[in-house]
Design a protein around this motif. Structure first.
Motif, mmCIF file in Angstrom:
data_model
loop_
_atom_site.group_PDB
_atom_site.id
_atom_site.type_symbol
_atom_site.label_atom_id
_atom_site.label_comp_id
_atom_site.label_asym_id
_atom_site.label_seq_id
_atom_site.Cartn_x
_atom_site.Cartn_y
_atom_site.Cartn_z
ATOM 1 N N ILE A 1 5.818 6.895 -4.281
ATOM 2 C CA ILE A 1 5.334 5.733 -5.039
ATOM 3 C C ILE A 1 6.503 5.173 -5.838
ATOM 4 C CG2 ILE A 1 3.793 4.976 -6.895
ATOM 5 C CD1 ILE A 1 1.809 7.114 -5.942
ATOM 6 N N LYS B 1 0.840 -1.206 0.000
ATOM 7 C CA LYS B 1 0.000 0.000 0.000
ATOM 8 C C LYS B 1 0.876 1.257 0.000
ATOM 9 C CE LYS B 1 -3.428 2.522 2.636
ATOM 10 N NZ LYS B 1 -4.066 2.668 3.932
ATOM 11 N N ASN B 2 1.867 1.286 0.887
ATOM 12 C CA ASN B 2 2.709 2.476 0.997
ATOM 13 C C ASN B 2 3.470 2.778 -0.280
ATOM 14 O OD1 ASN B 2 1.902 2.945 3.613
ATOM 15 N ND2 ASN B 2 3.802 2.280 4.556
ATOM 16 N N ASP C 1 3.506 12.443 2.223
ATOM 17 C CA ASP C 1 3.085 11.378 1.317
ATOM 18 C C ASP C 1 4.266 10.450 1.062
ATOM 19 O OD1 ASP C 1 0.575 12.518 1.062
ATOM 20 O OD2 ASP C 1 1.101 13.642 -0.742
ATOM 21 N N LYS D 1 5.825 -1.324 -11.967
ATOM 22 C CA LYS D 1 4.528 -2.015 -11.876
ATOM 23 C C LYS D 1 4.743 -3.521 -11.806
ATOM 24 C CE LYS D 1 2.152 1.778 -12.373
ATOM 25 N NZ LYS D 1 2.055 2.548 -11.175
ATOM 26 N N THR E 1 2.895 1.691 -3.402
ATOM 27 C CA THR E 1 2.157 1.740 -4.675
ATOM 28 C C THR E 1 1.064 2.803 -4.701
ATOM 29 O OG1 THR E 1 0.605 0.002 -4.010
ATOM 30 C CG2 THR E 1 2.611 -0.695 -5.183
ATOM 31 N N THR E 2 0.639 3.286 -3.528
ATOM 32 C CA THR E 2 -0.449 4.279 -3.524
ATOM 33 C C THR E 2 -0.038 5.621 -2.931
ATOM 34 O OG1 THR E 2 -1.374 3.622 -1.376
ATOM 35 C CG2 THR E 2 -2.187 2.451 -3.342
ATOM 36 N N GLY E 3 1.095 5.662 -2.213
ATOM 37 C CA GLY E 3 1.601 6.918 -1.675
ATOM 38 C C GLY E 3 0.744 7.576 -0.605
ATOM 39 N N PRO E 4 0.270 6.836 0.399
ATOM 40 C CA PRO E 4 -0.548 7.465 1.438
ATOM 41 C C PRO E 4 0.308 8.347 2.350
ATOM 42 C CG PRO E 4 0.008 5.265 2.119
ATOM 43 C CD PRO E 4 0.538 5.429 0.705
#
Length: 116
Positions: free
Chosen positions: A97, A77-78, A94, A101, A80-83
């Protein structure tokens, strides 16, 4: 041709051991993991064994010891989505990412981190 129960059981057990040992025992490609981390500037915020802006990889591995599936999901999650993530100094930013892929490359990187 008749197979005895014992012979059939032995064959099934051997096949199961082979399948699980090759899947679970797949070696981490350390050089590829380090190269991907370097290419994506992961070492700007993380180090293997010391705290920087982000936690050391050893600290992350310790946190998820025995809970590797949870750690893998969180890291995927961290990266690949950059929360927003909380940094060691308490601030937030943030997460970067990762620039790939390729799921195998991502899994290798995560497995390498968790193996610290």
């Amino acid at each position: 041709m008749k197979f005895s129960f014992a012979r059939t059981s032995l064959f099934a057990a051997t096949a199961a051991i082979f399948v699980f040992s090759t899947a679970a025992g797949a070696a981490v490609d350390e050089e590829a993991a380090k190269a991907l981390a370097k290419k994506n500037d992961c070492f700007k915020c993380h180090a293997i064994d010391k705290t920087k802006k982000g936690p050391a990889y050893k600290k992350i591995a310790t946190k998820y010891k025995g809970k590797e599936a949870e750690g893998e999901a969180k890291m995927i999650k961290n990266i690949t989505t950059g929360p927003k993530v909380k940094l060691e100094d308490g601030t937030e930013e943030d997460h970067k990412i990762i620039d790939t892929k390729d799921k195998a490359e991502i899994k290798n990187l995560i497995d390498w981190i968790l193996a610290r």
